[in-house]
Design a protein around this motif. Structure first.
Motif, mmCIF file in Angstrom:
data_model
loop_
_atom_site.group_PDB
_atom_site.id
_atom_site.type_symbol
_atom_site.label_atom_id
_atom_site.label_comp_id
_atom_site.label_asym_id
_atom_site.label_seq_id
_atom_site.Cartn_x
_atom_site.Cartn_y
_atom_site.Cartn_z
ATOM 1 N N ILE A 1 1.388 2.810 8.770
ATOM 2 C CA ILE A 1 0.915 1.615 8.061
ATOM 3 C C ILE A 1 2.067 0.629 7.894
ATOM 4 O O ILE A 1 1.939 -0.558 8.205
ATOM 5 C CB ILE A 1 0.339 2.009 6.685
ATOM 6 C CG1 ILE A 1 -0.979 2.772 6.852
ATOM 7 C CG2 ILE A 1 0.114 0.763 5.826
ATOM 8 C CD1 ILE A 1 -1.492 3.382 5.565
ATOM 9 N N ILE B 1 -6.617 -2.287 7.309
ATOM 10 C CA ILE B 1 -5.636 -2.682 6.295
ATOM 11 C C ILE B 1 -5.114 -4.071 6.631
ATOM 12 O O ILE B 1 -4.558 -4.285 7.710
ATOM 13 C CB ILE B 1 -4.456 -1.690 6.239
ATOM 14 C CG1 ILE B 1 -4.955 -0.290 5.899
ATOM 15 C CG2 ILE B 1 -3.426 -2.153 5.221
ATOM 16 C CD1 ILE B 1 -3.886 0.773 6.035
ATOM 17 N N ILE C 1 0.843 -1.199 0.000
ATOM 18 C CA ILE C 1 0.000 0.000 0.000
ATOM 19 C C ILE C 1 0.874 1.244 0.000
ATOM 20 O O ILE C 1 1.897 1.300 0.697
ATOM 21 C CB ILE C 1 -0.980 0.001 1.191
ATOM 22 C CG1 ILE C 1 -1.875 1.245 1.155
ATOM 23 C CG2 ILE C 1 -0.252 -0.094 2.519
ATOM 24 C CD1 ILE C 1 -3.043 1.192 2.118
#
Lengths: 189, 216
Positions: free
Chosen positions: B59, A150, A138
């Motif tokens: 992330i 995610i 990503i």
């Protein structure tokens, strides 16, 4: 029934020029370009739309989209989009209210729905994605908005994107799933 | 060692926040962060909720540990639901319910950890109580929260940060401007705030930023 469930034989053939022979061989080559690979005329088409099907920003679609070539969506879509081994790009004017499945997904516009990108997902600046993501990689730019979960799913060995079939550049026959581009072109007219 | 302030892209204006024209990015060690990830290290497949909004750094760090990340831009939703001009709106029960539906609509015991960062200090008592009750529900027993509070009790405006994880021991902190805190907490009031949780551990840092690890 979804307009995309039409069988290939139901789709009218791409318009051909008049019977007069072409004046030179270059024009004859242009005729052979499949409709789905013809750049779709939008006010400012990005270069990346070349060689892929396109849904213009004035187009709204309710239903399922299934494509065997890359797809650029700059309009509204409610339903599902499945591209398998190809790339889906949601343009800056694109609004997708559906789940999305593709090898690679690039978001410049708006998606409300789950995204399954087997290879890569890019969420560009000013894009908005609300939904759960499942992907191998990503990339999210500063200024993008994302809300959801995610899940990074590493590709199985030997099943990487390298095995994806090469993108057709100018095949002599129309692609089997050229319906999306054909419909978009009809609406545009 | 912290590098000098770095300048990145301009940020948009939010009514509750006085923003700098440009973000100021600094790197700083964080004992709280280190502790938080020490607790979850060695396990995979955990669910971590991040209130900082989506950033590439967070992330990458969390998913590389094998965890599932849930991203929520808590302050942005706070401003969307309540606006920034009248904090009394945060006492409106209808809006509180709407806010909780938008930000914390998760199942019971869904999360193993929540990166709360510094957002709780921007909540007035009614909203803060409701938020903590909801957090207590969605975090599993033995799960952890990492929260930051400004320690200067006389401050009328506090730095408004966005938090990005550089590595397990260091944060990249973007000071995007200043913001008016709804409440300022000391150790005693923090203990009282998290009294429904099993334990609270404090780390006081040099920037008057109190780091708190809370165990459910």
């Amino acid at each position: 029934m979804s307009i995309f469930n039409k069988r290939p034989e139901d789709v009218p053939p791409a318009p051909r020029p008049a019977a007069a022979p072409p004046s030179n061989p270059i024009e004859a080559k242009k005729e052979a370009t499949p409709l789905s690979s013809t750049p779709f005329k939008t006010p400012e088409p990005p270069d990346s739309t070349r060689g892929q099907a396109s849904i213009g920003k004035a187009v709204k679609i309710n239903g399922q989209i299934y494509s065997k070539e890359d797809l650029y969506v700059d309009g509204d879509v409610e339903g599902t989009i499945e591209l398998q081994e190809h790339r889906l790009t949601i343009g800056p004017n694109g609004k997708v209210h559906s789940s999305v499945k593709a090898r690679e997904v690039v978001v410049l516009g708006n998606i409300s729905g789950n995204v399954d990108a087997s290879d890569k997902l890019e969420i560009r600046k000013d894009a908005r994605l609300v939904g759960d993501i499942k992907t191998a990689r990503i990339i999210i730019e500063d200024g993008a908005y994302f809300k959801g979960s995610i899940d990074i799913v590493k590709p199985e060995p030997g099943k990487s994107s390298v095995s994806a079939p090469p993108r057709p550049q100018s095949a002599p026959v129309p692609a089997p799933n050229a319906q999306v581009a054909a419909v978009a072109a009809e609406v545009k007219r | 060692m912290s590098p000098g302030p770095a300048v990145v892209a301009p940020v948009s204006h939010s009514p509750a926040t006085t923003l700098f024209d440009r973000e100021v990015v600094t790197s700083r060690p964080s004992r709280g962060l280190e502790q938080f990830f020490t607790y979850v290290r060695g396990q995979v497949g955990l669910s971590v909720l991040d209130f900082a909004g989506a950033s590439q750094e967070n992330i990458n760090f969390i998913t590389n540990l094998g965890h599932r990340l849930y991203s929520e831009d808590f302050v942005r939703t706070l401003d969307d639901v309540f606006g920034g001009e009248d904090p009394n709106d945060q006492a409106n029960q209808g809006r509180i319910d709407q806010f909780l539906r938008q930000t914390l609509n998760f199942e019971k015991d869904q999360f193993d950890g929540v990166l709360v960062w510094d957002v709780l200090q921007y909540l007035t008592p009614a909203l803060l109580t409701a938020t903590l009750e909801k957090l207590c529900t969605i975090v599993r027993p033995q799960g952890y929260l990492l929260a930051y509070f400004h320690a200067d009790e006389k401050a009328r405006q506090v730095p408004f940060y966005s938090f990005r994880i550089k590595d397990q021991k260091n944060l990249l902190i973007n000071q995007r401007g200043t913001r008016t805190p709804a409440q300022i907490f000391n150790n005693r009031s923090l203990e009282k705030l998290f009294q429904k949780f099993e334990s609270v551990k404090f780390f006081l840092t040099r920037e008057q930023l109190r780091e708190v690890i809370v165990r459910r």
